[in-house]
Design a protein around this motif. Structure first.
Motif, PDB file in Angstrom:
ATOM      1  N   GLY A 257       0.791  -1.226   0.000  1.00 45.92           N
ATOM      2  CA  GLY A 257       0.000   0.000   0.000  1.00 45.92           C
ATOM      3  C   GLY A 257       0.823   1.274   0.000  1.00 45.92           C
ATOM      4  N   VAL A 258       2.127   1.136  -0.231  1.00 42.52           N
ATOM      5  CA  VAL A 258       3.002   2.317  -0.309  1.00 42.52           C
ATOM      6  C   VAL A 258       3.046   2.741  -1.776  1.00 42.52           C
ATOM      7  N   GLY A 259       2.267   3.756  -2.103  1.00 45.73           N
ATOM      8  CA  GLY A 259       2.092   4.120  -3.497  1.00 45.73           C
ATOM      9  C   GLY A 259       3.260   4.861  -4.100  1.00 45.73           C
ATOM     10  N   GLN A 260       3.962   5.664  -3.283  1.00 45.71           N
ATOM     11  CA  GLN A 260       5.082   6.454  -3.787  1.00 45.71           C
ATOM     12  C   GLN A 260       6.191   6.505  -2.753  1.00 45.71           C
ATOM     13  N   MET A 261       7.422   6.685  -3.230  1.00 44.18           N
ATOM     14  CA  MET A 261       8.600   6.708  -2.374  1.00 44.18           C
ATOM     15  C   MET A 261       9.509   7.845  -2.803  1.00 44.18           C
ATOM     16  N   ILE A 262      10.257   8.396  -1.838  1.00 46.09           N
ATOM     17  CA  ILE A 262      11.261   9.407  -2.144  1.00 46.09           C
ATOM     18  C   ILE A 262      12.604   8.883  -1.665  1.00 46.09           C
ATOM     19  N   THR A 263      13.526   8.678  -2.590  1.00 48.99           N
ATOM     20  CA  THR A 263      14.863   8.207  -2.229  1.00 48.99           C
ATOM     21  C   THR A 263      15.752   9.436  -2.049  1.00 48.99           C
ATOM     22  N   ILE A 264      16.392   9.512  -0.903  1.00 46.38           N
ATOM     23  CA  ILE A 264      17.009  10.753  -0.427  1.00 46.38           C
ATOM     24  C   ILE A 264      18.517  10.761  -0.667  1.00 46.38           C
ATOM     25  N   SER A 265      18.983  11.887  -1.157  1.00 48.58           N
ATOM     26  CA  SER A 265      20.399  12.089  -1.458  1.00 48.58           C
ATOM     27  C   SER A 265      21.199  12.324  -0.178  1.00 48.58           C
ATOM     28  N   THR A 266      22.387  11.724  -0.119  1.00 47.18           N
ATOM     29  CA  THR A 266      23.336  12.001   0.963  1.00 47.18           C
ATOM     30  C   THR A 266      24.628  12.614   0.443  1.00 47.18           C
ATOM     31  N   ARG A 267      24.865  12.484  -0.856  1.00 50.75           N
ATOM     32  CA  ARG A 267      26.044  13.080  -1.496  1.00 50.75           C
ATOM     33  C   ARG A 267      25.640  13.596  -2.870  1.00 50.75           C
ATOM     34  N   VAL A 268      25.833  14.871  -3.119  1.00 50.07           N
ATOM     35  CA  VAL A 268      25.524  15.423  -4.431  1.00 50.07           C
ATOM     36  C   VAL A 268      26.387  14.758  -5.504  1.00 50.07           C
ATOM     37  N   LYS A 269      27.578  14.350  -5.134  1.00 56.38           N
ATOM     38  CA  LYS A 269      28.472  13.724  -6.107  1.00 56.38           C
ATOM     39  C   LYS A 269      28.014  12.321  -6.501  1.00 56.38           C
ATOM     40  N   ARG A 270      26.990  11.811  -5.839  1.00 58.84           N
ATOM     41  CA  ARG A 270      26.354  10.545  -6.241  1.00 58.84           C
ATOM     42  C   ARG A 270      24.954  10.791  -6.810  1.00 58.84           C
ATOM     43  N   PHE A 271      24.661  12.024  -7.128  1.00 65.68           N
ATOM     44  CA  PHE A 271      23.312  12.379  -7.541  1.00 65.68           C
ATOM     45  C   PHE A 271      22.871  11.633  -8.796  1.00 65.68           C
ATOM     46  N   GLU A 272      23.768  11.422  -9.742  1.00 66.68           N
ATOM     47  CA  GLU A 272      23.381  10.746 -10.985  1.00 66.68           C
ATOM     48  C   GLU A 272      22.876   9.333 -10.702  1.00 66.68           C
ATOM     49  N   THR A 273      23.468   8.671  -9.720  1.00 70.20           N
ATOM     50  CA  THR A 273      23.009   7.325  -9.345  1.00 70.20           C
ATOM     51  C   THR A 273      21.610   7.372  -8.769  1.00 70.20           C
ATOM     52  N   ILE A 274      21.372   8.321  -7.883  1.00 69.55           N
ATOM     53  CA  ILE A 274      20.047   8.463  -7.271  1.00 69.55           C
ATOM     54  C   ILE A 274      19.005   8.818  -8.320  1.00 69.55           C
ATOM     55  N   LEU A 275      19.351   9.737  -9.200  1.00 67.92           N
ATOM     56  CA  LEU A 275      18.420  10.156 -10.234  1.00 67.92           C
ATOM     57  C   LEU A 275      18.083   8.996 -11.163  1.00 67.92           C
ATOM     58  N   ALA A 276      19.049   8.171 -11.489  1.00 66.17           N
ATOM     59  CA  ALA A 276      18.795   7.023 -12.366  1.00 66.17           C
ATOM     60  C   ALA A 276      17.790   6.063 -11.736  1.00 66.17           C
ATOM     61  N   ILE A 277      17.874   5.880 -10.421  1.00 65.35           N
ATOM     62  CA  ILE A 277      16.910   5.018  -9.729  1.00 65.35           C
ATOM     63  C   ILE A 277      15.523   5.634  -9.793  1.00 65.35           C
ATOM     64  N   ALA A 278      15.419   6.924  -9.529  1.00 59.05           N
ATOM     65  CA  ALA A 278      14.114   7.592  -9.595  1.00 59.05           C
ATOM     66  C   ALA A 278      13.529   7.520 -10.994  1.00 59.05           C
ATOM     67  N   GLU A 279      14.373   7.649 -11.996  1.00 55.69           N
ATOM     68  CA  GLU A 279      13.889   7.596 -13.379  1.00 55.69           C
ATOM     69  C   GLU A 279      13.459   6.187 -13.782  1.00 55.69           C
ATOM     70  N   ALA A 280      13.974   5.175 -13.082  1.00 54.74           N
ATOM     71  CA  ALA A 280      13.671   3.788 -13.440  1.00 54.74           C
ATOM     72  C   ALA A 280      12.297   3.333 -12.973  1.00 54.74           C
ATOM     73  N   TYR A 281      11.724   4.051 -11.995  1.00 52.25           N
ATOM     74  CA  TYR A 281      10.433   3.648 -11.426  1.00 52.25           C
ATOM     75  C   TYR A 281       9.478   4.842 -11.438  1.00 52.25           C
ATOM     76  N   PRO A 282       8.307   4.686 -12.024  1.00 53.77           N
ATOM     77  CA  PRO A 282       7.370   5.808 -12.086  1.00 53.77           C
ATOM     78  C   PRO A 282       6.971   6.371 -10.724  1.00 53.77           C
ATOM     79  N   ASN A 283       6.951   5.517  -9.696  1.00 55.45           N
ATOM     80  CA  ASN A 283       6.464   5.941  -8.382  1.00 55.45           C
ATOM     81  C   ASN A 283       7.586   6.288  -7.399  1.00 55.45           C
ATOM     82  N   VAL A 284       8.815   6.421  -7.896  1.00 50.36           N
ATOM     83  CA  VAL A 284       9.951   6.795  -7.045  1.00 50.36           C
ATOM     84  C   VAL A 284      10.446   8.181  -7.459  1.00 50.36           C
ATOM     85  N   PHE A 285      10.627   9.041  -6.466  1.00 56.34           N
ATOM     86  CA  PHE A 285      11.136  10.391  -6.676  1.00 56.34           C
ATOM     87  C   PHE A 285      12.391  10.554  -5.815  1.00 56.34           C
ATOM     88  N   CYS A 286      13.046  11.703  -5.906  1.00 53.51           N
ATOM     89  CA  CYS A 286      14.309  11.837  -5.187  1.00 53.51           C
ATOM     90  C   CYS A 286      14.550  13.270  -4.738  1.00 53.51           C
TER      91      CYS A 286
END
Length: 259
Positions: free
Chosen positions: A29-58
């Motif tokens: 029942g968890v419809g949406q999730m926000i994956t949180i950044s801890t290092r801006v220098k890893r932002f591309e990795t986090i963004l790629a995960i968010a882009e891979a799932y319609p219901n995941v944001f970052c």
């Protein structure tokens, strides 16, 4: 529906079964999730995960543990990166005087840069605060005086005064699995004082799994257990707490679409 407003899907703990974890969250029942950044220098990795799932944001930001490693990241950098449609928050940034993994001066400088980015973009600042209640309350009060900005006190485990100040300044209070721990009576008492329109829930996965999973790896599906304890604590049904916290999440993370 519930929203896990704070997890770390980019962490190695999830790499082998990220698809299954996102699927289990949806089934719970968890419809949406926000994956949180801890290092801006890893932002591309986090963004790629968010882009891979319609219901995941970052989000985009630097954790206080890493503040001294990213003092070259400017407010302008944060603002620029946050323009991506999947980015719905700034942070997490803040103060951690418990571990003191970074010099306190660097933590404060990083926090103020993130506040400026939140103010400029209108995106909420995800605040990490541990063993730093007085300094955090003072900085939030001072910075709000310069111009309001949206924020939330993530994984709240501080004292009642910081909760009070945060709410008075327009912020939200986010509860994690800590709320379910037997020794968290004081935190549950604080939860009773938070206005219903200012409370949200999160996992901080892979950390802080709620009962009955304490000691195991946390994951977004488990936010339902924290929500159930919050409902019991404030005297509402689980259906009502889902409605309350979901509406609040969409209000504070106003850029995140309803799917």
């Amino acid at each position: 529906m519930l929203i896990d407003t704070h997890c770390h899907l980019d962490f190695p703990d999830f790499e082998a079964e990220r698809d299954a974890i996102v699927a289990r969250a949806r089934e719970a029942g968890v419809g949406q999730m926000i994956t949180i950044s801890t290092r801006v220098k890893r932002f591309e990795t986090i963004l790629a995960i968010a882009e891979a799932y319609p219901n995941v944001f970052c989000s985009v930001g630097t954790h206080p543990h890493n503040a001294d490693e990213e003092l070259d990241i400017t407010t302008e950098d944060l603002v620029r990166l946050s323009a991506h449609p999947k980015v719905v928050a700034i942070g997490e940034a803040g103060l951690d005087y418990f571990y003191d993994n970074a010099p306190r001066e660097a933590q404060v400088e990083g926090l103020r840069r993130h506040i400026a980015a939140a103010r400029e973009t209108g995106l909420p600042l995800v605040i990490h605060s541990r063993s730093a209640d007085e300094d955090m309350a003072a900085i939030l009060t001072e910075e709000t005086g310069k111009g309001a900005f949206p924020f939330l006190l993530h994984c709240f485990s501080s004292g009642p005064e910081l909760a009070r100040v945060g709410v008075e300044l327009g912020g939200y209070v986010s509860f994690s699995g800590i709320l379910t721990f037997p020794k968290s009576e004081e935190l549950r008492e604080i939860a009773k004082t938070v206005p219903h329109d200012r409370m949200i829930v999160e996992t901080d996965a892979p950390y802080l799994a709620p009962k009955p999973f304490r000691g195991k790896r946390n994951e977004p599906a488990y936010v339902a257990h924290t929500a159930a304890v919050l409902a019991e604590t404030i005297g509402v049904t689980t259906e009502e707490i889902a409605r309350i916290t979901t509406e609040n999440a969409f209000r504070v993370f106003s850029k995140m679409p309803r799917l």
